[in-house]
Scaffold this active site. Structure first.
Site, mmCIF file in Angstrom:
data_model
loop_
_atom_site.group_PDB
_atom_site.id
_atom_site.type_symbol
_atom_site.label_atom_id
_atom_site.label_comp_id
_atom_site.label_asym_id
_atom_site.label_seq_id
_atom_site.Cartn_x
_atom_site.Cartn_y
_atom_site.Cartn_z
ATOM 1 N N HIS A 158 -25.185 -85.602 -12.961
ATOM 2 C CA HIS A 158 -25.632 -85.476 -14.353
ATOM 3 C C HIS A 158 -26.856 -84.546 -14.339
ATOM 4 O O HIS A 158 -27.598 -84.498 -13.352
ATOM 5 C CB HIS A 158 -26.033 -86.876 -14.823
ATOM 6 C CG HIS A 158 -26.388 -87.019 -16.256
ATOM 7 N ND1 HIS A 158 -27.597 -86.590 -16.763
ATOM 8 C CD2 HIS A 158 -25.722 -87.567 -17.302
ATOM 9 C CE1 HIS A 158 -27.651 -86.865 -18.061
ATOM 10 N NE2 HIS A 158 -26.533 -87.462 -18.418
ATOM 11 N N ASP A 195 -29.571 -91.739 -8.505
ATOM 12 C CA ASP A 195 -29.445 -91.957 -9.945
ATOM 13 C C ASP A 195 -28.489 -93.136 -10.141
ATOM 14 O O ASP A 195 -27.296 -93.022 -9.896
ATOM 15 C CB ASP A 195 -28.870 -90.666 -10.555
ATOM 16 C CG ASP A 195 -28.405 -90.828 -11.985
ATOM 17 O OD1 ASP A 195 -28.322 -91.960 -12.476
ATOM 18 O OD2 ASP A 195 -28.087 -89.802 -12.610
ATOM 19 N N GLN A 201 -25.290 -95.187 -14.075
ATOM 20 C CA GLN A 201 -23.990 -95.845 -14.230
ATOM 21 C C GLN A 201 -23.792 -96.914 -13.157
ATOM 22 O O GLN A 201 -23.226 -97.971 -13.422
ATOM 23 C CB GLN A 201 -22.834 -94.823 -14.130
ATOM 24 C CG GLN A 201 -22.879 -93.692 -15.136
ATOM 25 C CD GLN A 201 -22.650 -94.154 -16.573
ATOM 26 O OE1 GLN A 201 -22.060 -95.205 -16.821
ATOM 27 N NE2 GLN A 201 -23.133 -93.377 -17.530
ATOM 28 N N LYS A 243 -27.878 -98.737 -20.803
ATOM 29 C CA LYS A 243 -26.483 -98.761 -20.335
ATOM 30 C C LYS A 243 -26.143 -100.146 -19.785
ATOM 31 O O LYS A 243 -25.000 -100.469 -19.535
ATOM 32 C CB LYS A 243 -26.265 -97.706 -19.264
ATOM 33 C CG LYS A 243 -26.444 -96.295 -19.828
ATOM 34 C CD LYS A 243 -26.127 -95.249 -18.811
ATOM 35 C CE LYS A 243 -26.697 -93.903 -19.172
ATOM 36 N NZ LYS A 243 -25.894 -93.130 -20.100
ATOM 37 N N CYS A 294 -23.068 -83.766 -19.921
ATOM 38 C CA CYS A 294 -24.313 -83.384 -19.218
ATOM 39 C C CYS A 294 -24.045 -83.145 -17.735
ATOM 40 O O CYS A 294 -24.850 -83.523 -16.869
ATOM 41 C CB CYS A 294 -25.407 -84.439 -19.367
ATOM 42 S SG CYS A 294 -25.863 -84.771 -21.060
HETATM 43 N N1 PMP Z 1 -27.377 -90.119 -14.965
HETATM 44 C C1 PMP Z 1 -26.176 -90.546 -15.364
HETATM 45 C C2 PMP Z 1 -25.075 -90.663 -14.339
HETATM 46 C C3 PMP Z 1 -25.962 -90.863 -16.704
HETATM 47 O O1 PMP Z 1 -24.765 -91.279 -17.104
HETATM 48 C C4 PMP Z 1 -27.037 -90.756 -17.609
HETATM 49 C C5 PMP Z 1 -26.842 -91.077 -19.081
HETATM 50 N N2 PMP Z 1 -25.835 -90.350 -19.687
HETATM 51 C C6 PMP Z 1 -28.269 -90.329 -17.130
HETATM 52 C C7 PMP Z 1 -28.408 -90.021 -15.809
HETATM 53 C C8 PMP Z 1 -29.450 -90.200 -18.033
HETATM 54 O O2 PMP Z 1 -29.826 -91.453 -18.524
HETATM 55 P P1 PMP Z 1 -30.904 -91.541 -19.701
HETATM 56 O O3 PMP Z 1 -30.431 -90.587 -20.752
HETATM 57 O O4 PMP Z 1 -30.835 -92.965 -20.130
HETATM 58 O O5 PMP Z 1 -32.208 -91.146 -19.121
#
Ligand code: PMP
Length: 401
Positions: free
Chosen positions: A119, A196, A199, A222, A358
């Site tokens: 991401h 990270d 998920q 999440k 993203c």
């Molecule tokens: N990493 C992953 C794998 C995600 O799915 C997300 C959220 N879409 C993020 C990072 C970013 O999380 P946040 O927008 O809550 O900071």
């Protein structure tokens, strides 16, 4: 679908309504009543800030706020509560590592190895710090089964590799690499590992000491908690060596016009009045989640994704980007733009996400411009899957006639 009681689970979520099939839980999960009530109770019945004022209401809140940190540490098996830093979420946590750990340590010639599956939250902070320091971001390419290519890893690591950045679970494919194996290889080369868990925290049991990773980030929203709150875990010794990245109230022990002395960890990374309601909501989410049949919930959710994939695969032009056993189902149809399909599905009450999620480098590696993504949660039902299939069939007939 096993013995998991989805109907009972579903009753915790007041936002569920018959008109909409919510299949966007990987973007953000719905909130159970326990979280809504805890946040409501805080705003309704409590007053005061944390770590500042001396009156009883404020000190009660401070105790609760710090207990929440301990609960997160216990849940992740972090050695001590002070290894947990409150942040706005995964994105802020990874930026904190990049700016507070990496920026002072990297120099020209150093390398940051980043999986191609990431991401943007686990890529852009590294590109930014590389630009600031002269270090280079190196791509760890996609291999089989939507995972980063493990066989390529030792060849990509060298004495200049200082950081390896990887997600516990992809938000596009759901692929979940063997984090412990990656960390062991990275450590052999002297690199630190930043994971990270946005998920992964939802779908995996995470034992930080067993995985032996150096930094770990997740977002509460999440994991059935509020938006705007998350955390960074860092190994005690690493956090202790890191400079603060934001300055302000309560991140210092003394200040004058000549300078300041930072507080101990974790307060030194928590400048300003924090998101107290968020921490209370996150704590409530965790307490609630831990009372659920988590393993049953994940097995049930995976079975929903299996069913959806099986049925969609009957339709012409279907292509899946789903890793085995994932609760996420990214897909497309030949000759159908994902945004067109998502717009029609939306009119039929199907809430899912279409686009690049993203993860533009991953899209490029897969040779696609985007996907539809149905992300399932334990509050979804087999009927939700049926409604998705019916809606996709209608959309296909409109778009391909
Ligand atoms: N990493 C992953 C794998 C995600 O799915 C997300 C959220 N879409 C993020 C990072 C970013 O999380 P946040 O927008 O809550 O900071």
């Amino acid at each position: 679908m096993g013995n998991f009681d989805s109907a009972a689970f579903r009753r915790h979520f007041p936002a569920i309504c018959p008109e909409v099939v919510y299949l966007d839980s990987a973007a953000t999960a719905l909130k159970p009543t326990a979280v809504i009530e805890a946040t409501d109770d805080f705003y309704r019945h409590h007053s005061g800030s944390v770590h500042r004022s001396q009156y009883r209401g404020a000190t009660v809140l401070t105790t609760r706020y710090e207990q929440a940190r301990q609960h997160v540490a216990t849940w992740l098996n972090a050695p001590v509560a002070s290894d947990i830093v409150w942040t706005r979420g995964t994105t802020e946590s990874l930026n904190l590592v990049a700016q507070s750990y990496a920026r002072n340590r990297l120099q020209a010639g150093d390398e940051i190895l980043v999986s191609e599956t990431e991401h943007h939250a686990n890529l852009i902070p590294w590109l930014m710090v590389a630009r600031q320091t002269g270090a280079r971001v190196i791509k760890w390419p996609l291999g089989k089964n939507f995972l980063p290519d493990m066989s390529a890893l030792p060849g990509l690591m060298n004495a200049h590799t200082r950081i390896l950045a990887l997600s516990q679970m992809s938000n596009v494919t759901g692929a979940s690499p063997d984090i412990a194996a990656v960390a062991a290889i990275a450590h052999d080369f002297g690199a630190v590992v930043a994971v990270d868990g946005a998920q992964g925290a939802v779908h995996h049991r995470t034992d930080l000491q067993q995985l032996d990773i150096d930094f770990y980030a997740f977002s509460a929203h999440k994991l059935y908690g509020p938006t705007g709150i998350g955390m960074l875990y860092g190994k005690t010794a690493l956090l202790a060596e890191m400079e603060p990245w934001q300055g302000g109230g309560k991140m210092l022990s003394s200040a004058s016009f000549d300078g300041f002395v930072p507080s101990a960890v974790p307060q030194r990374f928590e400048a300003g009045t924090p998101n107290i309601a968020g921490v209370i909501g996150l704590d409530a989410a965790l307490a609630w989640w831990r009372q659920q049949d988590c393993n049953g919930a994940i097995r049930y959710t995976t079975a929903l994704a299996d069913k959806a994939e099986r049925q969609l695969a009957q339709l012409p032009g279907f292509r899946s980007f789903r890793a085995k056993d994932s609760t996420l189902l990214s897909f497309e149809f030949d000759g159908v733009h994902h945004q067109d399909m998502a717009a029609i599905l939306s009119q039929m009450g199907i809430a899912l996400r279409a686009g690049q999620h993203c993860a533009q480098p991953l899209m490029a590696a897969l040779g696609i411009s985007g996907t539809l993504r149905a992300s399932f949660a334990p509050y979804n039902t087999p009927e939700d899957v049926d409604r998705l299939i019916t809606a996709v069939k209608k959309a296909l007939s409109l778009l391909t006639d």
